[in-house]
Design an enzyme around this catalytic site. Structure first.
Site, PDB file in Angstrom:
ATOM      1  N   GLU A   1      55.687   5.487  48.927  1.00  0.00           N
ATOM      2  CA  GLU A   1      55.978   5.841  50.317  1.00  0.00           C
ATOM      3  C   GLU A   1      56.297   7.336  50.333  1.00  0.00           C
ATOM      4  O   GLU A   1      57.232   7.786  49.652  1.00  0.00           O
ATOM      5  CB  GLU A   1      57.215   5.072  50.818  1.00  0.00           C
TER       6      GLU A   1
ATOM      7  N   ASP B   1      68.526   6.235  58.603  1.00  0.00           N
ATOM      8  CA  ASP B   1      68.779   6.600  57.211  1.00  0.00           C
ATOM      9  C   ASP B   1      70.255   6.831  56.917  1.00  0.00           C
ATOM     10  O   ASP B   1      70.976   7.395  57.738  1.00  0.00           O
ATOM     11  CB  ASP B   1      67.977   7.866  56.847  1.00  0.00           C
TER      12      ASP B   1
ATOM     13  N   TYR C   1      56.679  -5.175  55.881  1.00  0.00           N
ATOM     14  CA  TYR C   1      57.916  -4.638  55.309  1.00  0.00           C
ATOM     15  C   TYR C   1      59.089  -5.469  55.835  1.00  0.00           C
ATOM     16  O   TYR C   1      59.390  -5.430  57.015  1.00  0.00           O
ATOM     17  CB  TYR C   1      58.066  -3.180  55.727  1.00  0.00           C
TER      18      TYR C   1
HETATM   19  O1  LIG Z   1      66.728   3.677  50.791  1.00  0.00           O
HETATM   20  P1  LIG Z   1      66.673   2.195  50.552  1.00  0.00           P
HETATM   21  O2  LIG Z   1      67.995   1.506  50.904  1.00  0.00           O
HETATM   22  O3  LIG Z   1      66.156   1.863  49.164  1.00  0.00           O
HETATM   23  O4  LIG Z   1      65.584   1.597  51.594  1.00  0.00           O
HETATM   24  C1  LIG Z   1      64.161   1.923  51.482  1.00  0.00           C
HETATM   25  C2  LIG Z   1      63.964   3.079  52.347  1.00  0.00           C
HETATM   26  O5  LIG Z   1      64.451   4.220  51.672  1.00  0.00           O
HETATM   27  C3  LIG Z   1      62.571   3.473  52.860  1.00  0.00           C
HETATM   28  O6  LIG Z   1      61.681   2.419  52.977  1.00  0.00           O
HETATM   29  C4  LIG Z   1      62.936   4.130  54.143  1.00  0.00           C
HETATM   30  C5  LIG Z   1      63.375   5.432  54.212  1.00  0.00           C
HETATM   31  N1  LIG Z   1      63.819   5.681  55.486  1.00  0.00           N
HETATM   32  C6  LIG Z   1      63.726   4.518  56.233  1.00  0.00           C
HETATM   33  C7  LIG Z   1      64.114   4.249  57.546  1.00  0.00           C
HETATM   34  C8  LIG Z   1      63.917   2.948  58.034  1.00  0.00           C
HETATM   35  C9  LIG Z   1      63.338   1.947  57.214  1.00  0.00           C
HETATM   36  C10 LIG Z   1      62.952   2.218  55.876  1.00  0.00           C
HETATM   37  C11 LIG Z   1      63.179   3.506  55.402  1.00  0.00           C
END
Ligand SMILES: O=P(O)(O)OC[C@@H](O)[C@@H](O)c1c[nH]c2ccccc12
Length: 276
Positions: A59, A70, A184
């Site tokens: 990603e 975030d 997802y």
């Molecule tokens: O950071 P984590 O807790 O491992 O979660 C995945 C995430 O980083 C990535 O998929 C993602 C980054 N920013 C996001 C905002 C919303 C959903 C998902 C995301």
């Protein structure tokens, strides 16, 4: 059932399928990194290192000034990237460089604002030219996603939807049946960030999604240890890990690029070993 695209347009979606199929029934580890963090060259090197370590999909996060979903780790990464001068067009430059070296699934990740600011059709056409396979837009409500999905389909970019533990069964069914690429499953409410305890509800969520689509299902949010990845791998096709990688980058800023690359590569291999 999934509204399959006409065969001639499926080729790009196939790269995502192939990436999951390569795992031969084992779960894929899907790392998320913020592009441009801490700068373009180090960030490119980090993505390269993960692909060379065996990541079948990555990603590529577009930094945004208002990342509401975030937690602090990724917020700080977005700030480092933007302060280093990273801008949206550079995401296509980075994607193109990675595409030249790898057949892995390259999944862009952006909040909806930067996509609209850049221009919907232009964004997806440039993403296609750069060799991206899919995109995740966490703050794009399903009800407002028709235009975006049409622009994405026209450019053979898979618009990968997110479902959460609070999504109702009907909503999960409609979102999953329109999905492209993979689905997802967000493991828990709140923002991204490493969790000590993962929610149990996400396994049920994955089961519900599978009733509405044959596509792969990946789980993300909170994964911080190989054991957590192993538990998810028992029922999902992919384990998405962001903050745990991004934190390691943030913690090696003053140790040089080699240290940065080895810490994320080592962690990736621990995760990959745990899901074998
Ligand atoms: O950071 P984590 O807790 O491992 O979660 C995945 C995430 O980083 C990535 O998929 C993602 C980054 N920013 C996001 C905002 C919303 C959903 C998902 C995301």
């Amino acid at each position: 059932m999934w509204n399959k695209l006409p065969p001639e347009e499926e080729f790009r979606l196939e790269r995502i399928q192939k990436a999951f199929e390569k795992r031969k029934g084992k779960a894929a580890i899907l790392p998320f990194l913020t592009a441009g963090d801490p700068n373009f060259d180090d960030s490119l090197a980090c993505f390269r290192a993960l692909l060379q370590a065996g990541a079948d999909l990555v990603e590529i996060g577009i930094p945004y000034s208002d990342p509401l979903a975030d937690g602090k780790v990724i917020q700080d990464a977005a700030l480092r990237s933007l302060q280093s001068g990273f801008s949206l067009p550079r995401i296509f430059e980075m994607t193109q460089l990675l595409r030249r070296e790898s057949e892995a699934g390259l999944i862009l990740f952006s909040y909806v604002n930067p996509v609209f600011q850049y221009g919907l059709e232009r964004f997806f056409q440039d993403a296609r030219k750069a060799g991206a396979d899919g995109i995740i837009i966490p703050d794009l409500p399903f009800e407002e996603s028709v235009d975006v999905r049409q622009a994405a389909d026209a450019a053979d970019i898979a618009l990968i939807p997110l479902v959460t533990p609070t999504s109702g069964r009907d909503r999960i069914a409609s979102i999953s049946s329109e999905a492209r690429g993979f689905v997802y499953c967000v493991s828990s409410l709140g923002v991204t960030g490493e969790r000590v305890q993962m929610s149990e509800r996400v396994e049920e969520l994955v089961r519900t999604v599978r009733q509405s689509t044959p596509l792969p299902v990946a789980v993300g949010f909170g994964v911080s240890t190989p054991e957590q990845a192993q538990n998810i791998a028992a029922y999902a096709d992919g384990v998405i890990v962001g903050s745990a990688f991004v934190r390691r980058i943030g913690q090696s800023l003053d140790q040089g690029q080699d240290a940065m690359l080895s810490t994320i590569t080592e962690f990736f291999k621990e995760l990959q070993t745990a899901v074998q």
